[in-house]
Design an enzyme around this catalytic site. Structure first.
Site: not given
Ligand code: GLU
Length: 419
Positions: A107
């Site tokens: 993240k």
């Molecule tokens: N931000 C989204 C999540 O928390 C998507 C992450 C992604 O598609 O890589 O799952």
């Protein structure tokens, strides 16, 4: 104390301890599973429109590299800090492993209120962030995606910046791009559709008829608005929704298509109606069949958990429920059926995986193919979580996280500890 210490990482660590106890993971094997592999902090300077220079803090945490590249969104919000990003990376790992994707979790984010920037400033900041991250990301190293405060346009700027530095177009460096820039059909809707699909599965399990059910959705961004719209299309009466500007309540059911149009043209729910207002906190405990928190972490604390009056708690956001609230919800499991976050919102990363696969192969699928495969993955994960929770008589969150942790642990044990 670690560099990640703070309320959100503490929460991820406490959740992991529950799973480690349940799975009887030896004490000395726990840190290897929980602690992030890498964390990068960068300063992102930009020229403001008034000619001054401003510097923003950016982060990226890659949790583990055991199953393949890391994968996860990028959050632009004032609350972003290293601990929050690390916790979200850890949750991405359990999520990807639960649904069987060949990724570790990651993240990233910037501590900024994106609405305080002009479009030019937002583009400058997005491009500078990606440029600072180039040494640490790659289509086979770490693949970014949208999260709170970011969108398809920002993903297109990320992809373009990375590609310009490589001297060729590398669409597979990020997912959640516009379809015109190598994105996949169905990614924008994937998370919200997945939430509604799993609510449908949970309702079948509880013999709850969606045609006479009511729902409350907290958060009206990409995830909350699509989830609300999908539920509305399934015949559910959506009686309350909210965003950062306030909450709307209409016991007869809100006109969700109209609200979605309002939010997309005005940028928020503000100005839709003066008459339907409700206290956003009170909203979580009004009686309803389906409650979907689709905003930020830690909104359901112990007090709210004790007062929830829903049948299904569909965690569309990441980490909306505190560990203290979990202990209460575990006691109330017969009254409130939990669809835990790492399952409930996993449709997004599942379709991100499909986007990455299509980009790598230069072969694109029709939208119905994307949706069919998404639901197939979600159905399998839902069934495994349910079977595990019934078999071991454990809380749905414990079952879901345990499946994720076991997969990561198994891969680490098979690969061994290098050198
Ligand atoms: N931000 C989204 C999540 O928390 C998507 C992450 C992604 O598609 O890589 O799952």
């Amino acid at each position: 104390m670690t560099a990640y210490s703070g309320p959100v990482f503490e929460m991820a660590a406490q959740q992991f301890e529950v799973i480690a106890e349940y799975l009887c993971i030896p004490e000395d094997a726990r840190a290897r599973l929980l602690m992030p592999k890498r964390a990068v902090m960068v300063s992102c300077p930009i020229h403001r429109d008034d000619g001054t220079t401003a510097v923003f803090e950016g982060y990226r945490v890659q949790h583990h590299l055991t199953l393949g590249p890391t994968k996860g969104g990028t959050r632009f919000a004032p609350s972003v800090d290293l601990g929050e990003v690390a916790a979200l990376a850890v949750w991405m790992s359990w999520k990807c492993a639960l649904v069987g994707l060949p990724y570790g979790g990651a993240k990233g984010g910037i501590s900024v209120d994106p609405s305080s920037l002009s479009k030019r400033e937002l583009e400058a900041l997005s491009r500078r962030y990606m440029q600072e991250m180039i040494p640490f990301v790659g289509p086979h190293t770490d693949v970014m995606a949208p999260d709170m405060g970011t969108n398809e346009q920002i993903m297109a700027w990320f992809m373009d910046t990375y590609s310009m530095y490589q001297g060729q177009t590398i669409t597979e460096i990020v997912t959640g791009k516009p379809v015109s820039a190598g994105g996949t059909l169905g990614r924008r809707e994937a998370t919200g559709r997945g939430v509604a699909h799993l609510v449908h599965r949970a309702a079948d399990e509880l013999k709850l008829r969606l045609g006479s059910a009511t729902a409350v959705v907290q958060g009206f961004g990409n995830v909350g608005s699509i989830a609300a719209l999908e539920l509305y299309n399934m015949g559910v009466k959506v009686i309350a929704v909210s965003d950062h500007t306030g909450a709307l309540h209409q016991p007869a059911g809100l006109d969700i298509p109209k609200l979605v149009r309002h939010a997309s043209s005005q940028g928020s729910l503000a100005g839709y109606s003066n008459e339907l207002g409700l206290d956003p906190l009170e909203m979580l405990t009004i009686p309803c069949d389906i409650l979907a928190p689709a905003a930020v972490e830690r909104v359901i604390d112990a007090t709210i958990a004790a007062n929830l009056r829903c049948r299904i708690l569909a965690e569309a956001a990441n980490g909306p429920t505190t560990p203290e609230a979990d202990r209460i919800l575990e006691q109330r499991a017969a009254e409130v059926f939990l669809i835990p976050d790492i399952l409930c919102n996993s449709g997004g990363v599942v379709v991100s995986y499909f986007e990455w696969v299509q980009d790598l192969q230069r072969l694109f699928w029709e939208e119905d193919e994307v949706m069919r495969r998404e639901y197939q993955v979600l159905d399998r994960a839902f069934e495994r979580v349910l079977a595990r929770s019934k078999r071991d008589k454990v809380f749905n969150r414990t079952a879901a996280m345990a499946i994720g942790v076991e997969r990561v642990r198994g891969a680490k044990e098979t690969r061994g500890l290098f050198p």
